[in-house]
Design an enzyme around this catalytic site. Sequence first.
Site, PDB file in Angstrom:
ATOM      1  N   MET A  81       0.785  -1.451  -0.129  1.00 57.62           N
ATOM      2  CA  MET A  81      -0.617  -0.286  -0.707  1.00 57.62           C
ATOM      3  C   MET A  81       0.390   1.228  -0.184  1.00 57.62           C
ATOM      4  O   MET A  81       0.976   2.014   0.243  1.00 57.62           O
ATOM      5  CB  MET A  81      -1.098   0.315   1.098  1.00 57.62           C
ATOM      6  CG  MET A  81      -1.936  -1.059   0.970  1.00 57.62           C
ATOM      7  SD  MET A  81      -3.022  -0.841   1.989  1.00 57.62           S
ATOM      8  CE  MET A  81      -3.249  -0.607   3.690  1.00 57.62           C
ATOM      9  N   LYS A 119       5.138  -9.944   9.097  1.00 53.76           N
ATOM     10  CA  LYS A 119       4.288  -9.278  10.678  1.00 53.76           C
ATOM     11  C   LYS A 119       2.968  -9.173  10.819  1.00 53.76           C
ATOM     12  O   LYS A 119       2.002  -9.460  11.005  1.00 53.76           O
ATOM     13  CB  LYS A 119       4.490  -7.861  10.073  1.00 53.76           C
ATOM     14  CG  LYS A 119       3.794  -6.805  11.339  1.00 53.76           C
ATOM     15  CD  LYS A 119       4.847  -5.949  11.591  1.00 53.76           C
ATOM     16  CE  LYS A 119       3.874  -4.595  10.630  1.00 53.76           C
ATOM     17  NZ  LYS A 119       2.455  -4.608  10.956  1.00 53.76           N
ATOM     18  N   ASP A 120       2.708  -8.996   9.141  1.00 51.24           N
ATOM     19  CA  ASP A 120       0.812  -9.279   8.928  1.00 51.24           C
ATOM     20  C   ASP A 120       0.738 -10.701   8.754  1.00 51.24           C
ATOM     21  O   ASP A 120       0.057 -11.293   7.970  1.00 51.24           O
ATOM     22  CB  ASP A 120       0.014  -8.947   7.801  1.00 51.24           C
ATOM     23  CG  ASP A 120       0.780  -7.286   7.621  1.00 51.24           C
ATOM     24  OD1 ASP A 120      -0.442  -6.781   8.798  1.00 51.24           O
ATOM     25  OD2 ASP A 120       1.292  -6.953   7.047  1.00 51.24           O
ATOM     26  N   GLN A 168     -10.009  -2.540   2.542  1.00 55.02           N
ATOM     27  CA  GLN A 168      -9.834  -3.141   4.086  1.00 55.02           C
ATOM     28  C   GLN A 168      -9.949  -2.105   5.374  1.00 55.02           C
ATOM     29  O   GLN A 168      -8.954  -2.766   5.656  1.00 55.02           O
ATOM     30  CB  GLN A 168      -8.273  -4.049   3.534  1.00 55.02           C
ATOM     31  CG  GLN A 168      -7.234  -2.883   3.310  1.00 55.02           C
ATOM     32  CD  GLN A 168      -6.224  -3.696   2.560  1.00 55.02           C
ATOM     33  OE1 GLN A 168      -6.310  -4.066   1.934  1.00 55.02           O
ATOM     34  NE2 GLN A 168      -5.301  -3.985   3.812  1.00 55.02           N
ATOM     35  N   MET A 186       9.604  -3.093  11.679  1.00 53.87           N
ATOM     36  CA  MET A 186       8.884  -1.810  11.059  1.00 53.87           C
ATOM     37  C   MET A 186       7.125  -1.616   9.851  1.00 53.87           C
ATOM     38  O   MET A 186       6.496  -2.973   9.809  1.00 53.87           O
ATOM     39  CB  MET A 186      10.046  -1.873   9.414  1.00 53.87           C
ATOM     40  CG  MET A 186      10.549  -1.640   9.832  1.00 53.87           C
ATOM     41  SD  MET A 186      12.016  -1.118   8.829  1.00 53.87           S
ATOM     42  CE  MET A 186      13.361  -0.964   9.852  1.00 53.87           C
ATOM     43  N   SER A 218       4.545   0.793   7.559  1.00 59.89           N
ATOM     44  CA  SER A 218       4.155   2.308   7.453  1.00 59.89           C
ATOM     45  C   SER A 218       3.254   3.312   8.797  1.00 59.89           C
ATOM     46  O   SER A 218       3.509   3.932   8.825  1.00 59.89           O
ATOM     47  CB  SER A 218       3.121   2.260   6.187  1.00 59.89           C
ATOM     48  OG  SER A 218       3.761   1.216   5.744  1.00 59.89           O
ATOM     49  N   VAL A 269      10.664  -7.623   9.468  1.00 64.03           N
ATOM     50  CA  VAL A 269      12.520  -6.224   9.475  1.00 64.03           C
ATOM     51  C   VAL A 269      11.896  -5.582  10.670  1.00 64.03           C
ATOM     52  O   VAL A 269      11.122  -4.935  11.184  1.00 64.03           O
ATOM     53  CB  VAL A 269      12.874  -5.893   8.395  1.00 64.03           C
ATOM     54  CG1 VAL A 269      13.642  -5.044   7.672  1.00 64.03           C
ATOM     55  CG2 VAL A 269      12.786  -6.581   7.436  1.00 64.03           C
ATOM     56  N   HIS A 293       9.997  -3.329   3.160  1.00 63.36           N
ATOM     57  CA  HIS A 293       9.639  -3.498   2.081  1.00 63.36           C
ATOM     58  C   HIS A 293      10.511  -4.007   0.677  1.00 63.36           C
ATOM     59  O   HIS A 293      10.238  -4.760   0.132  1.00 63.36           O
ATOM     60  CB  HIS A 293       8.577  -2.210   1.583  1.00 63.36           C
ATOM     61  CG  HIS A 293       7.135  -1.757   2.288  1.00 63.36           C
ATOM     62  ND1 HIS A 293       7.026  -1.123   2.457  1.00 63.36           N
ATOM     63  CD2 HIS A 293       5.807  -2.969   2.216  1.00 63.36           C
ATOM     64  CE1 HIS A 293       5.749  -1.048   3.004  1.00 63.36           C
ATOM     65  NE2 HIS A 293       4.944  -1.884   2.701  1.00 63.36           N
TER      66      HIS A 293
HETATM   67  O1  PAF Z   1      -0.242  -6.412   3.508  1.00 59.48           O
HETATM   68  C1  PAF Z   1       0.009  -4.900   2.650  1.00 59.48           C
HETATM   69  O2  PAF Z   1       0.130  -3.824   2.938  1.00 59.48           O
HETATM   70  C2  PAF Z   1      -1.983  -5.110   2.170  1.00 59.48           C
HETATM   71  O3  PAF Z   1      -2.849  -5.615   3.320  1.00 59.48           O
HETATM   72  C3  PAF Z   1      -2.004  -5.925   1.271  1.00 59.48           C
HETATM   73  C4  PAF Z   1      -1.620  -6.982   0.580  1.00 59.48           C
HETATM   74  C5  PAF Z   1      -0.716  -5.229   0.266  1.00 59.48           C
HETATM   75  C6  PAF Z   1      -2.841  -5.737   0.626  1.00 59.48           C
HETATM   76  O4  PAF Z   1      -3.596  -3.828   0.147  1.00 59.48           O
END
Ligand code: PAF
Length: 282
Positions: A30, A149-150, A61, A184, A186, A176, A37
Site C-alpha cells: 500500500m 508481520k501480518d 480493507q 517496521m 508504515s 524487519v 518492503h
Molecule cells: O499488507 C498490505 O500492505 C496489504 O494488506 C496488501 C497485501 C498490500 C493488500 O492491500
Amino acid sequence: MEVVCRIADMHRRAEELRIHGKKIALVPTMGYLHNGHVSLMQIARDHADVVIVSLFVNPLQFGPHEDYARYPRDWDRDIAIMNSAGVDMVFAPSVEEMYPNGFQTTVTVSRLTKTLCGLSRPGHFEGVTTVVAKLFLCTKPHVAVFGEKDFQQLVVIRRMVHDLGFDIQIIPAPIVRESDGLAMSSRNTYLNPAERQAARCLSQSLFAAQKLFEEGQRNAATLIECARARIEAEPLARIDYIKICDATTLDEVTTITRDAVMPLAVYIGKARLIDNVVLRLP
Ligand code: PAF
C-alpha cells in the site's frame, strides 16, 4: 522502471512477460515504503526474473472509522525506493480502476478471518483477499511475497490461494525491525516521540515470552501473562489482544505441542500496531 496504471495494460504486459518465459514475482503493497518492503522486494528478486510491486491503498480493507483518508502516501519517495531496489515494474491503479462503478464481487475466507484482527476489524480481511485476488489476476505472478508481520494475512492468503487453486507460490518474509525491536510499519509514522518510545513494549513483551518458551515453558496462559505484564506497565499502551495460536489453523492453543504463533495488537495512542513471534518447537 515501468509504471502501469491501467488493468488492461497490466494484463498485456504480464502476458508478454509470460510468453517470453519470464518468471514474475509480485510484492503487493500500500506504498509509503520502508525497509521491510525493500526486504520483500529482495526476496522477490531471488525468486523471479521480473519483480512487480503493486502500490494501491485499498479502501476496501479499511473500516468506516479507520485511517484510509490519512494513511501516509508519498509517491515520489516510493518511486525512488523501488528504483534503487531494482524493481522492474510498478502497478499503481486508481481506486476507480480497481473498483469500477457497480463493483460488487468479493472474495471471502470465512473462518480464519473470524479471529484476532478479524474481530476488531470486521470486513478487513475480505477487503484484503478481494484486492489480492484481483492483483493476482492483473499481474499473473508465479510467486508473491508477503511479510510475516501480518501473520494472519499471510495465513488467510495461503488459504485463499489453496482454496481457489491459484497457481502462485506464496513466499513468507521475516519481520524487519528497527534497532530497538519495533517491527517496521508504515503506521509507525503516526507515533509522536513519546508514543514511539512506548511502542517498544510490543516487541519487548513478545521477546520476553519467547525467551520463556525457549527455556521450556509450554503453557500458553503463562506466556501470555508474561507479555501482558510488560505491556500493561506501559501507560500509553492499550491491549487489543494477545493470543497464542496454532501457526496454520490460527486456533487458540492452551499448551504448545506444535509450532505456534503469538500475535498481538496494541493501541499506542491512536495507532493500532501489530506484531508477533513464531514459537517453533525444537
Ligand atoms: O499488507 C498490505 O500492505 C496489504 O494488506 C496488501 C497485501 C498490500 C493488500 O492491500
